[in-house]
Enzyme design. Structure first.
Site, PDB file in Angstrom:
ATOM      1  N   ASN A 124      -3.665  12.265  -4.150  1.00 27.39           N
ATOM      2  CA  ASN A 124      -2.695  11.229  -3.792  1.00 27.39           C
ATOM      3  C   ASN A 124      -2.603  10.198  -4.906  1.00 27.39           C
ATOM      4  OD1 ASN A 124      -2.023  11.764  -0.777  1.00 27.39           O
ATOM      5  ND2 ASN A 124      -4.253  11.805  -0.803  1.00 27.39           N
ATOM      6  N   ASP A 132      -1.557   6.635   6.399  1.00 32.32           N
ATOM      7  CA  ASP A 132      -1.631   5.375   7.127  1.00 32.32           C
ATOM      8  C   ASP A 132      -0.282   4.964   7.711  1.00 32.32           C
ATOM      9  OD1 ASP A 132      -2.384   2.917   8.066  1.00 32.32           O
ATOM     10  OD2 ASP A 132      -2.748   2.039   6.106  1.00 32.32           O
ATOM     11  N   PHE A 146       0.866  -1.183   0.000  1.00 31.28           N
ATOM     12  CA  PHE A 146       0.000   0.000   0.000  1.00 31.28           C
ATOM     13  C   PHE A 146       0.902   1.231   0.000  1.00 31.28           C
ATOM     14  CE2 PHE A 146      -3.229   2.992   1.060  1.00 31.28           C
ATOM     15  CZ  PHE A 146      -4.463   2.385   0.887  1.00 31.28           C
ATOM     16  N   PHE A 160     -11.155   8.120  -1.034  1.00 33.36           N
ATOM     17  CA  PHE A 160     -10.626   6.979  -0.298  1.00 33.36           C
ATOM     18  C   PHE A 160     -10.293   5.818  -1.230  1.00 33.36           C
ATOM     19  CE2 PHE A 160     -12.690   9.549   2.775  1.00 33.36           C
ATOM     20  CZ  PHE A 160     -12.090   9.293   4.000  1.00 33.36           C
TER      21      PHE A 160
END
Length: 349
Positions: free
Chosen positions: A129, A80, A27, A329
């Site tokens: 992003n 994250d 990720f 998201f």
């Protein structure tokens, strides 16, 4: 209130499962501010590569290194902990002398570059992003492949991800308790998290109900439409429906859904009646948002991942790349592809 896992799918519930975030390297997030440092000013923009560190922890460590108060270090968005992420931090350090930030050391963290900047980096002040995700142990390659093709054309629901609502839905539960008891909440962070969770949950509910209609992209009288990538909106009228529908089909315009709060929601007539009915049962949360003077706003109902590409490493492993605008998201994209498994299936990006 519909639980996040039970929200309506645009492409139907995925037929297969897969593992998301088997390790942090699966990720990868690269923050895109949309601008370059000024090269002068009382602030310093610092681009950080981190693995296994949350944003606030790194910001506090940077403040300690620079011998300034933690509140003097800001960032555009939380990233994250269980991921490999590049993001910018901003430290207020007046004076002509530039600190040697190459000496900043923190396990799992590396300074990539830094430069002077005139303005403080504020929360939300980013363009978007770029994501690189690896899904492992995919049980149905054909289904995922077709869904990726469909997403290129039809997008995905622009849901707020489960992380917006806290671990186990704790932020939404806090908002619900607050709404029921009317007890003052002094903690500013709790207030912010809970109000955000309440409004996000209501938005998700409106979108989920709209998705149950035959065509989610069908413009109805009174819809609030916005130019793609813009924040302002205008109201659709019956006389314009055919032309507006063409522009929506061409992805020039986006149909929006309400972020409920105080003031007018933005829709009118048929569209407004639909939105009000979709959240009619959530009177306490709506009253909380009005009482706390959270202004109503709009958000695009659908999300179109940009620069979407993918590469199958083998029949059960796929690498997926895409770019999302700020506030969207990645897990809401993955949700339309597979039923995720793993400890970090719903951790924040």
């Amino acid at each position: 209130m519909i639980e996040f896992d039970n929200l309506t799918y645009l492409h139907g519930k995925p037929q297969g499962t897969g593992l998301l975030k088997a390790n942090p390297e699966d990720f990868v997030v690269v923050e895109d501010l949309g601008f370059e440092p000024d090269g002068e000013g009382e602030h310093i923009l610092v681009r950080i590569l981190k693995n296994g560190c949350n944003t606030r922890f790194v910001a506090d460590a940077l403040a300690k290194f620079l011998k300034i108060h933690a509140r003097e270090v800001s960032f555009a968005g939380q990233k994250d902990k269980h991921a490999v992420t590049e993001q910018w931090l901003c430290a207020r350090v007046p004076g002509k002398e530039m600190p040697d930030l190459s000496a900043f050391q923190l396990e799992g963290c590396q300074v990539l570059e830094y430069a002077r900047h005139k303005r403080k980096l504020r929360l939300g002040a980013l363009k978007g992003n770029a994501f690189t995700l690896v899904l492992r142990e995919v049980s149905n390659r054909d289904d995922v492949e077709q869904r990726l093709i469909d997403i290129c054309v039809k997008g995905v629901p622009n849901y707020f991800g489960a992380q917006r609502f806290g671990i186990g839905g704790s932020n939404l539960q806090g908002a619900q308790r607050w709404a029921q008891t009317n007890t003052p909440v002094r903690d500013r962070n709790k207030r912010s998290f809970w109000l955000s969770a309440a409004r996000s949950a209501l938005f998700n509910q409106i979108v989920a109900e709209r998705l149950k209609k035959a065509d989610v992209n069908q413009v109805v009288d009174g819809d609030a439409l916005q130019l793609a990538g813009r924040g302002s909106w205008f109201v659709a009228t019956t006389e314009e429906l055919a032309e507006l529908q063409r522009r929506v089909n061409d992805k020039e315009l986006m149909i929006t859904a309400a972020l409920p709060g105080s003031g007018e929601w933005g829709t009118q007539r048929e569209a407004l009646a639909f939105e009000k009915a979709a959240v009619a049962a959530e009177t306490e949360l709506q009253a909380l948002l009005v009482r706390e003077k959270v202004e109503a706003a709009r958000r695009a109902m659908l999300l179109y991942p940009q620069q979407l590409s993918w590469n199958w490493w083998d029949d059960v492993t796929v690498e997926i790349r895409f770019w999302l605008p700020a506030g969207s998201f990645a897990t809401s994209v993955v949700r339309e592809l597979i039923n995720t498994t793993g400890d970090y299936a719903h951790i924040a990006e």
